[in-house]
Design a protein around this motif. Structure first.
Motif, mmCIF file in Angstrom:
data_model
loop_
_atom_site.group_PDB
_atom_site.id
_atom_site.type_symbol
_atom_site.label_atom_id
_atom_site.label_comp_id
_atom_site.label_asym_id
_atom_site.label_seq_id
_atom_site.Cartn_x
_atom_site.Cartn_y
_atom_site.Cartn_z
ATOM 1 N N CYS A 33 0.847 -1.207 0.000
ATOM 2 C CA CYS A 33 0.000 0.000 0.000
ATOM 3 C C CYS A 33 0.881 1.256 0.000
ATOM 4 C CB CYS A 33 -0.861 0.068 1.262
ATOM 5 S SG CYS A 33 -2.081 -1.238 1.383
ATOM 6 N N GLY A 34 0.370 2.307 -0.628
ATOM 7 C CA GLY A 34 1.002 3.631 -0.553
ATOM 8 C C GLY A 34 2.433 3.647 -1.051
ATOM 9 N N GLY A 35 3.304 4.231 -0.236
ATOM 10 C CA GLY A 35 4.705 4.346 -0.646
ATOM 11 C C GLY A 35 5.353 2.994 -0.867
ATOM 12 N N SER A 36 4.941 2.013 -0.080
ATOM 13 C CA SER A 36 5.502 0.666 -0.263
ATOM 14 C C SER A 36 5.007 0.047 -1.567
ATOM 15 C CB SER A 36 5.129 -0.225 0.927
ATOM 16 O OG SER A 36 5.776 0.232 2.085
ATOM 17 N N SER A 82 5.987 -3.610 3.738
ATOM 18 C CA SER A 82 5.376 -2.616 4.622
ATOM 19 C C SER A 82 6.446 -2.156 5.595
ATOM 20 C CB SER A 82 4.189 -3.225 5.377
ATOM 21 O OG SER A 82 3.759 -2.339 6.396
ATOM 22 N N LEU A 83 6.730 -0.879 5.548
ATOM 23 C CA LEU A 83 7.749 -0.315 6.434
ATOM 24 C C LEU A 83 7.424 -0.627 7.888
ATOM 25 C CD1 LEU A 83 9.762 2.634 5.927
ATOM 26 C CD2 LEU A 83 8.272 3.027 7.829
ATOM 27 N N SER A 84 6.183 -0.365 8.264
ATOM 28 C CA SER A 84 5.760 -0.564 9.657
ATOM 29 C C SER A 84 5.468 -2.031 9.967
ATOM 30 C CB SER A 84 4.487 0.240 9.922
ATOM 31 O OG SER A 84 3.451 -0.231 9.059
ATOM 32 N N GLY A 85 5.124 -2.782 8.931
ATOM 33 C CA GLY A 85 4.709 -4.176 9.149
ATOM 34 C C GLY A 85 3.319 -4.287 9.744
ATOM 35 N N THR A 87 0.378 -2.350 8.321
ATOM 36 C CA THR A 87 -0.726 -1.911 7.455
ATOM 37 C C THR A 87 -1.691 -3.090 7.270
ATOM 38 O OG1 THR A 87 0.690 -0.293 6.395
ATOM 39 C CG2 THR A 87 -1.288 -0.946 5.182
ATOM 40 N N CYS A 214 2.447 10.330 -2.044
ATOM 41 C CA CYS A 214 2.997 10.345 -0.676
ATOM 42 C C CYS A 214 3.535 11.718 -0.284
ATOM 43 C CB CYS A 214 4.123 9.330 -0.523
ATOM 44 S SG CYS A 214 3.528 7.646 -0.499
ATOM 45 N N GLU A 218 -0.069 13.515 0.408
ATOM 46 C CA GLU A 218 -0.090 13.120 1.827
ATOM 47 C C GLU A 218 0.685 14.088 2.723
ATOM 48 O OE1 GLU A 218 1.297 9.076 2.537
ATOM 49 O OE2 GLU A 218 2.022 9.651 4.508
ATOM 50 N N MET A 219 1.894 14.402 2.329
ATOM 51 C CA MET A 219 2.767 15.120 3.270
ATOM 52 C C MET A 219 2.777 16.630 3.081
ATOM 53 S SD MET A 219 5.951 12.491 3.423
ATOM 54 C CE MET A 219 5.693 10.721 3.432
ATOM 55 N N ARG A 321 0.081 15.101 9.482
ATOM 56 C CA ARG A 321 -1.060 14.436 8.817
ATOM 57 C C ARG A 321 -2.356 14.961 9.413
ATOM 58 N NH1 ARG A 321 3.032 13.055 7.069
ATOM 59 N NH2 ARG A 321 3.794 11.011 6.402
ATOM 60 N N MET A 324 -4.318 10.555 8.437
ATOM 61 C CA MET A 324 -3.541 9.321 8.535
ATOM 62 C C MET A 324 -3.015 9.121 9.958
ATOM 63 S SD MET A 324 -0.329 8.137 6.157
ATOM 64 C CE MET A 324 -1.259 7.855 4.669
ATOM 65 N N TRP A 325 -3.282 8.002 10.514
ATOM 66 C CA TRP A 325 -2.872 7.615 11.869
ATOM 67 C C TRP A 325 -3.521 8.498 12.952
ATOM 68 C CZ3 TRP A 325 2.171 8.477 9.056
ATOM 69 C CH2 TRP A 325 2.516 7.354 8.272
HETATM 70 O O1 LIG Z 1 2.694 -0.344 4.982
HETATM 71 P P1 LIG Z 1 3.657 0.791 5.244
HETATM 72 O O2 LIG Z 1 4.843 0.754 4.357
HETATM 73 O O3 LIG Z 1 4.021 0.864 6.696
HETATM 74 O O4 LIG Z 1 2.912 2.131 4.818
HETATM 75 C C1 LIG Z 1 1.952 2.753 5.541
HETATM 76 C C2 LIG Z 1 1.740 4.165 5.034
HETATM 77 O O5 LIG Z 1 2.981 4.812 4.778
HETATM 78 C C3 LIG Z 1 2.964 5.449 3.527
HETATM 79 O O6 LIG Z 1 3.583 4.621 2.574
HETATM 80 C C4 LIG Z 1 3.729 6.756 3.585
HETATM 81 O O7 LIG Z 1 3.333 7.506 4.702
HETATM 82 C C5 LIG Z 1 1.505 5.577 3.191
HETATM 83 O O8 LIG Z 1 1.325 5.754 1.834
HETATM 84 C C6 LIG Z 1 0.936 4.301 3.759
HETATM 85 O O9 LIG Z 1 -0.436 4.390 4.045
#
Ligand SMILES: O=P(O)(O)OC[C@H]1O[C@](O)(CO)[C@@H](O)[C@@H]1O
Length: 329
Positions: A33-36, A82-85, A87, A214, A218-219, A321, A324-325
């Motif tokens: 999703c998104g940036g990932s 997913s950066l955060s792991g 989503t 993004c 978004e930002m 934001r 978001m979040w």
């Molecule tokens: O799944 P990820 O990479 O943690 O991304 C979560 C969010 O971070 C972003 O990639 C950038 O803030 C959003 O587009 C996305 O909703």
């Protein structure tokens, strides 16, 4: 530079080995999703350009699950990021793919995250949007994709990938230094703009897309859309005017003629076009058969410096934001 505290290299090898051991691989899905998700598009491009036996599909994670591709199964590899792991759509997509029998490989920065837990194989990466390390997601996705191509099809271009990736930090540093004046001018000239379009083609479309959704939307809460340079003439060019801002990425790869055609037109009718040309950035020094696969990384890192400066000039930090979040969605 490698971080030896992370098991990334061993995880990457394990992922490639698992892909090699699969009896059949007909499809590789790149899901996030998104940036990932934007990071997945160059990997899909690599697979399309290079693979003789595997079809590539990059999909938003919710779309992937809703679409439930009929061919998804034991002969599929599903690569998720997913950066955060955390989503939820991406975690759900990984669970769904595993249930269907696909090999699931995830990239995340967080060990023990829901995505890490659900996947068959994890690769942990380090994240710094301004640095181009070989253990950050964009480079790892290229290494994983080419690694699978080499393991399953004997692809030889992979031999040039590591050398190219190692040259990128130096290329970015030089480009940032050479663009210092242009970056400052861009930030001042665009700080009051309510819309900035991005345009590119080939693998660089991913970077254009990432910056449109993004960074600008978004930002920075600036209206934007990523326009494909080939599609520009099939609708979007109608919004071109002398005062409409565009950022256009010009490839050194197969899609360069598409970019040239779009640049010729857009610079004729808009006075506010920022062209970043891979050749002018020094990417011409790389092997011709690898350059188009790594240039999205360089454009991404350079644009981040442009946008940091823009955010500063606008007094709008990239971290703010509204939704978001902050609330349920
Ligand atoms: O799944 P990820 O990479 O943690 O991304 C979560 C969010 O971070 C972003 O990639 C950038 O803030 C959003 O587009 C996305 O909703």
């Amino acid at each position: 530079m490698l971080d030896h505290n992370l098991p990334t290299e061993a995880q990457l090898s394990a992922a490639i080995d698992s892909a090699k051991c699969r009896v059949d691989v007909d499809d590789v899905y790149f899901v996030a999703c998104g940036g990932s998700y934007a990071l997945m598009l160059p990997a899909e491009y690599v697979m399309d350009r290079q693979s003789k036996t595997m079809a590539a599909h990059a999909l938003n994670a919710a779309e992937f699950k809703a679409r439930a591709p009929a061919r998804l199964g034991k002969s599929s590899i599903v690569i998720l990021c997913s950066l955060s792991g955390t989503t939820p759509e991406t975690v759900e997509a990984a669970r769904f793919a595993r249930e269907r029998g696909a090999l699931t490989i995830v990239l995340t920065t967080v060990a023990g995250s829901p995505l890490d837990e659900v996947a068959e194989i994890s690769i942990y990466y380090k994240h710094d949007p301004k640095r181009l390390e070989t253990n950050d997601a964009p480079a790892l996705l290229a290494r994983l994709t080419f690694g699978i191509l080499a393991a399953r099809e004997g692809n030889e271009v992979v031999a040039k990938l590591d050398a190219a990736l190692n040259q990128l930090p130096g290329i970015v540093d030089k480009a940032v230094a050479a663009h210092e004046g242009r970056i400052a001018t861009f930030a001042e000239d665009h700080k009051r703009d309510t819309v900035i379009y991005t345009m590119a083609s080939g693998g660089n479309y991913a970077t254009a897309y990432s910056y449109a959704i993004c960074i600008f939307q978004e930002m920075q809460w600036i209206h934007s859309a990523a326009i494909h340079a080939g599609e520009y003439f099939h609708g979007p060019f109608e919004i071109t005017d002398f005062d409409v801002p565009f950022i256009v990425l010009k490839s050194l790869g197969a899609s360069r003629p598409m970019d040239d055609r779009a640049i010729d037109f857009v610079t004729k009718y808009s006075n506010r076009v920022t062209v970043l040309d891979a050749e002018e950035l020094g990417l011409g020094a790389l092997a011709t058969d690898i350059v188009e696969y790594v240039e999205p990384l360089v454009f991404g890192a350079l644009l981040r410096v442009y946008c940091d400066k823009l955010a500063f000039s606008r007094g709008h930090p990239l971290t703010v934001r509204r939704y978001m979040w902050q609330m349920e969605y």
